[in-house]
Design a protein around this motif. Structure first.
Motif, PDB file in Angstrom:
ATOM      1  N   VAL A 120       5.634   0.857  45.575  1.00  0.00           N
ATOM      2  CA  VAL A 120       6.913   1.187  44.923  1.00  0.00           C
ATOM      3  C   VAL A 120       6.724   1.958  43.619  1.00  0.00           C
ATOM      4  N   GLY A 121       5.482   2.393  43.341  1.00  0.00           N
ATOM      5  CA  GLY A 121       5.240   3.214  42.157  1.00  0.00           C
ATOM      6  C   GLY A 121       4.774   2.465  40.926  1.00  0.00           C
ATOM      7  N   ASP A 122       4.596   1.165  41.042  1.00  0.00           N
ATOM      8  CA  ASP A 122       4.142   0.352  39.912  1.00  0.00           C
ATOM      9  C   ASP A 122       2.634   0.564  39.699  1.00  0.00           C
ATOM     10  N   ASP A 123       2.182   0.249  38.496  1.00  0.00           N
ATOM     11  CA  ASP A 123       0.755   0.295  38.173  1.00  0.00           C
ATOM     12  C   ASP A 123      -0.016  -0.647  39.096  1.00  0.00           C
ATOM     13  N   ILE A 124      -1.019  -0.100  39.784  1.00  0.00           N
ATOM     14  CA  ILE A 124      -1.694  -0.863  40.819  1.00  0.00           C
ATOM     15  C   ILE A 124      -2.471  -2.046  40.242  1.00  0.00           C
ATOM     16  N   LEU A 125      -2.920  -1.931  38.989  1.00  0.00           N
ATOM     17  CA  LEU A 125      -3.628  -3.048  38.363  1.00  0.00           C
ATOM     18  C   LEU A 125      -2.673  -4.199  38.063  1.00  0.00           C
ATOM     19  N   ALA A 126      -1.459  -3.865  37.656  1.00  0.00           N
ATOM     20  CA  ALA A 126      -0.454  -4.901  37.413  1.00  0.00           C
ATOM     21  C   ALA A 126      -0.091  -5.616  38.716  1.00  0.00           C
ATOM     22  N   VAL A 127       0.059  -4.838  39.792  1.00  0.00           N
ATOM     23  CA  VAL A 127       0.372  -5.437  41.093  1.00  0.00           C
ATOM     24  C   VAL A 127      -0.759  -6.363  41.533  1.00  0.00           C
ATOM     25  N   GLY A 128      -1.988  -5.903  41.347  1.00  0.00           N
ATOM     26  CA  GLY A 128      -3.141  -6.731  41.698  1.00  0.00           C
ATOM     27  C   GLY A 128      -3.164  -8.028  40.910  1.00  0.00           C
ATOM     28  N   ALA A 129      -2.859  -7.940  39.616  1.00  0.00           N
ATOM     29  CA  ALA A 129      -2.809  -9.145  38.783  1.00  0.00           C
ATOM     30  C   ALA A 129      -1.703 -10.083  39.250  1.00  0.00           C
ATOM     31  N   ASN A 130      -0.548  -9.513  39.628  1.00  0.00           N
ATOM     32  CA  ASN A 130       0.568 -10.328  40.102  1.00  0.00           C
ATOM     33  C   ASN A 130       0.221 -11.034  41.408  1.00  0.00           C
ATOM     34  N   ARG A 131      -0.437 -10.313  42.314  1.00  0.00           N
ATOM     35  CA  ARG A 131      -0.822 -10.915  43.591  1.00  0.00           C
ATOM     36  C   ARG A 131      -1.846 -12.029  43.375  1.00  0.00           C
ATOM     37  N   ALA A 132      -2.750 -11.822  42.417  1.00  0.00           N
ATOM     38  CA  ALA A 132      -3.732 -12.862  42.090  1.00  0.00           C
ATOM     39  C   ALA A 132      -3.042 -14.099  41.510  1.00  0.00           C
ATOM     40  N   LEU A 133      -2.015 -13.876  40.690  1.00  0.00           N
ATOM     41  CA  LEU A 133      -1.239 -14.989  40.139  1.00  0.00           C
ATOM     42  C   LEU A 133      -0.592 -15.807  41.254  1.00  0.00           C
ATOM     43  N   LEU A 134      -0.013 -15.108  42.230  1.00  0.00           N
ATOM     44  CA  LEU A 134       0.625 -15.800  43.344  1.00  0.00           C
ATOM     45  C   LEU A 134      -0.403 -16.592  44.148  1.00  0.00           C
ATOM     46  N   HIS A 135      -1.531 -15.955  44.452  1.00  0.00           N
ATOM     47  CA  HIS A 135      -2.617 -16.605  45.201  1.00  0.00           C
ATOM     48  C   HIS A 135      -3.035 -17.902  44.508  1.00  0.00           C
ATOM     49  N   GLU A 136      -3.236 -17.819  43.194  1.00  0.00           N
ATOM     50  CA  GLU A 136      -3.655 -18.979  42.412  1.00  0.00           C
ATOM     51  C   GLU A 136      -2.565 -20.060  42.401  1.00  0.00           C
ATOM     52  N   ALA A 137      -1.315 -19.630  42.270  1.00  0.00           N
ATOM     53  CA  ALA A 137      -0.205 -20.589  42.167  1.00  0.00           C
ATOM     54  C   ALA A 137      -0.024 -21.400  43.442  1.00  0.00           C
ATOM     55  N   ILE A 138      -0.183 -20.731  44.600  1.00  0.00           N
ATOM     56  CA  ILE A 138       0.098 -21.444  45.854  1.00  0.00           C
ATOM     57  C   ILE A 138      -1.158 -22.019  46.499  1.00  0.00           C
ATOM     58  N   GLN A 139      -2.318 -21.660  45.951  1.00  0.00           N
ATOM     59  CA  GLN A 139      -3.586 -22.179  46.483  1.00  0.00           C
ATOM     60  C   GLN A 139      -3.735 -21.871  47.975  1.00  0.00           C
ATOM     61  N   ALA A 140      -3.280 -20.689  48.346  1.00  0.00           N
ATOM     62  CA  ALA A 140      -3.429 -20.180  49.716  1.00  0.00           C
ATOM     63  C   ALA A 140      -3.463 -18.663  49.608  1.00  0.00           C
ATOM     64  N   ARG A 141      -3.977 -18.001  50.644  1.00  0.00           N
ATOM     65  CA  ARG A 141      -4.095 -16.541  50.603  1.00  0.00           C
ATOM     66  C   ARG A 141      -2.856 -15.881  51.203  1.00  0.00           C
ATOM     67  N   PRO A 142      -2.019 -15.246  50.361  1.00  0.00           N
ATOM     68  CA  PRO A 142      -0.872 -14.523  50.911  1.00  0.00           C
ATOM     69  C   PRO A 142      -1.340 -13.216  51.550  1.00  0.00           C
ATOM     70  N   VAL A 143      -0.900 -12.966  52.766  1.00  0.00           N
ATOM     71  CA  VAL A 143      -1.246 -11.709  53.446  1.00  0.00           C
ATOM     72  C   VAL A 143      -0.043 -10.773  53.339  1.00  0.00           C
ATOM     73  N   PHE A 144      -0.226  -9.654  52.632  1.00  0.00           N
ATOM     74  CA  PHE A 144       0.860  -8.705  52.417  1.00  0.00           C
ATOM     75  C   PHE A 144       0.852  -7.661  53.528  1.00  0.00           C
ATOM     76  N   LEU A 145       1.905  -7.649  54.309  1.00  0.00           N
ATOM     77  CA  LEU A 145       2.020  -6.738  55.446  1.00  0.00           C
ATOM     78  C   LEU A 145       2.533  -5.366  55.011  1.00  0.00           C
ATOM     79  N   SER A 146       2.365  -4.383  55.880  1.00  0.00           N
ATOM     80  CA  SER A 146       3.070  -3.114  55.740  1.00  0.00           C
ATOM     81  C   SER A 146       4.310  -3.215  56.621  1.00  0.00           C
ATOM     82  N   GLN A 147       5.470  -3.415  55.987  1.00  0.00           N
ATOM     83  CA  GLN A 147       6.717  -3.686  56.704  1.00  0.00           C
ATOM     84  C   GLN A 147       7.444  -2.378  57.001  1.00  0.00           C
ATOM     85  N   VAL A 148       7.895  -2.219  58.251  1.00  0.00           N
ATOM     86  CA  VAL A 148       8.459  -0.935  58.684  1.00  0.00           C
ATOM     87  C   VAL A 148       9.865  -1.069  59.287  1.00  0.00           C
TER      88      VAL A 148
END
Length: 264
Positions: free
Chosen positions: A45-73
Motif C-alpha cells: 500500500v506504499g508504506d515504508d517496508i521497514l515499518a511494515v516489517g516491524a509491525n508484522r514482527a509485533l503481531l507475531h510476538e503478540a500472538i505467539q504464532a506465525r501469521p501468514v500474509f496472503l496475496s489477496q485478489v
C-alpha cells in the motif's frame, strides 16, 4: 487476553474452544507514520517496508504464532497453511490443522470471516469483499473454504456445519457501502432473498449494501448458524470509525488491519 495484545484490538467473543485463539488488529500499536498510522500490516500500500516489517514482527510476538500474509485478489482461492507457507501466497482464504500458524486476512473495508469448530479441530479465515462473497454461480469464498472442513474419512454430506462456528470482523457498514445495481444483481441471481440486504441510496441507480448480512445469509445457506461479531451496527463500520479502523473507501491511501485465528 494474551500477553502482548494491544488493548484496542478486537478479541472475538465467540464459543470457540480454549485451544483456538483469535484477534483482529486495529490501527493501534504499530510503527507506521501518516497516513498509515500506526499498525499497518499491508506491504502493498506504499508504506515504508521497514515499518511494515516491524509491525508484522509485533503481531507475531503478540500472538505467539506465525501469521501468514496472503496475496489477496478478491477471488475464492483457498490454501492450506503449514509452518513453511510463504508470505504472498495468492489466495483469499486459508485453513490449517497445525498449531502455531495463524490464518490471517488483511482488510481495510472488506469483511474478514474467521472459522473453527466446536472441537477446535481446524481454523480458517476468509477475505470477503463483495466480489469474493458473491463468487460465480453461487460459489464464493465462503463456500470454497467450507469445502475443506470435513474431517478426513467423513462422509462429505454429513452435517458438520452444525459444529462450525464463525466470527465476522469489522468492515464497511451498511450506511457507507454504496454500490451499483450490478452488485445487487450478482447476489440476487443466486438467491432472491439477498434483495433484503440492499436499500436504495440517495444517488440514482445506487444501493447501500449490508455486507455482514449478505455473509450471514451465505453462511446460513451452508448450515452455519453460530455466527458472532459484526452485526452491521456503526461500531463495526471501518468507514465510520477513522481513529480505530483503516478504510480504503474513506481515505484512498490506507493501511491494512489483520484478522487472525490459530490453534494455540
Amino acid at each position: 487476553m494474551q500477553h502482548g495484545m494491544h488493548p484496542d484490538w478486537l478479541v472475538p467473543q465467540w464459543p470457540a474452544p480454549a485451544t483456538v485463539q483469535a484477534v483482529c488488529t486495529t490501527r493501534a500499536g504499530g510503527r507506521s507514520v501518516a497516513p498509515y498510522e500506526s499498525l499497518n500490516l499491508g506491504d502493498h500500500v506504499g508504506d515504508d517496508i521497514l515499518a511494515v516489517g516491524a509491525n508484522r514482527a509485533l503481531l507475531h510476538e503478540a500472538i505467539q504464532a506465525r501469521p501468514v500474509f496472503l496475496s489477496q485478489v478478491h477471488g475464492s482461492g483457498v490454501v492450506a497453511l503449514d509452518p513453511h507457507t510463504a508470505h504472498g501466497t495468492e489466495a483469499d482464504a486459508c485453513f490449517t490443522r497445525e498449531r502455531g500458524v495463524a490464518c490471517t486476512i488483511m482488510v481495510a473495508d472488506c469483511l474478514p470471516v474467521l472459522f473453527t469448530d466446536t472441537q477446535g479441530s481446524f481454523v480458517a479465515a476468509a477475505h470477503a469483499g463483495w466480489r469474493g462473497l458473491a463468487g460465480m454461480g453461487g460459489v464464493g469464498v465462503l463456500e470454497a473454504v467450507c469445502k475443506h472442513f470435513s474431517p478426513p474419512g467423513l462422509d462429505p454430506s454429513a452435517p458438520i456445519a452444525t459444529k462450525i462456528i464463525a466470527w465476522l470482523g469489522p468492515c464497511i457498514g451498511p450506511e457507507a457501502f454504496e454500490v451499483g445495481s450490478e452488485v445487487k444483481a450478482a447476489f440476487e441471481v443466486h438467491d432472491p432473498q439477498a434483495a433484503a440486504c440492499f436499500r436504495p441510496a440517495v444517488a440514482a441507480g445506487k444501493w447501500l449494501a449490508d455486507l455482514p448480512a449478505l455473509a450471514r445469509q451465505r453462511l446460513a445457506a451452508l448450515g452455519i448458524t453460530q455466527v458472532d461479531g459484526n452485526d452491521g451496527s456503526r461500531a463495526w463500520c471501518t468507514v465510520s470509525n477513522p481513529s480505530r479502523f483503516f478504510s480504503h473507501r474513506r481515505d484512498g491511501v490506507s493501511g491494512r488491519m489483520a484478522a487472525c485465528v490459530w490453534l494455540a
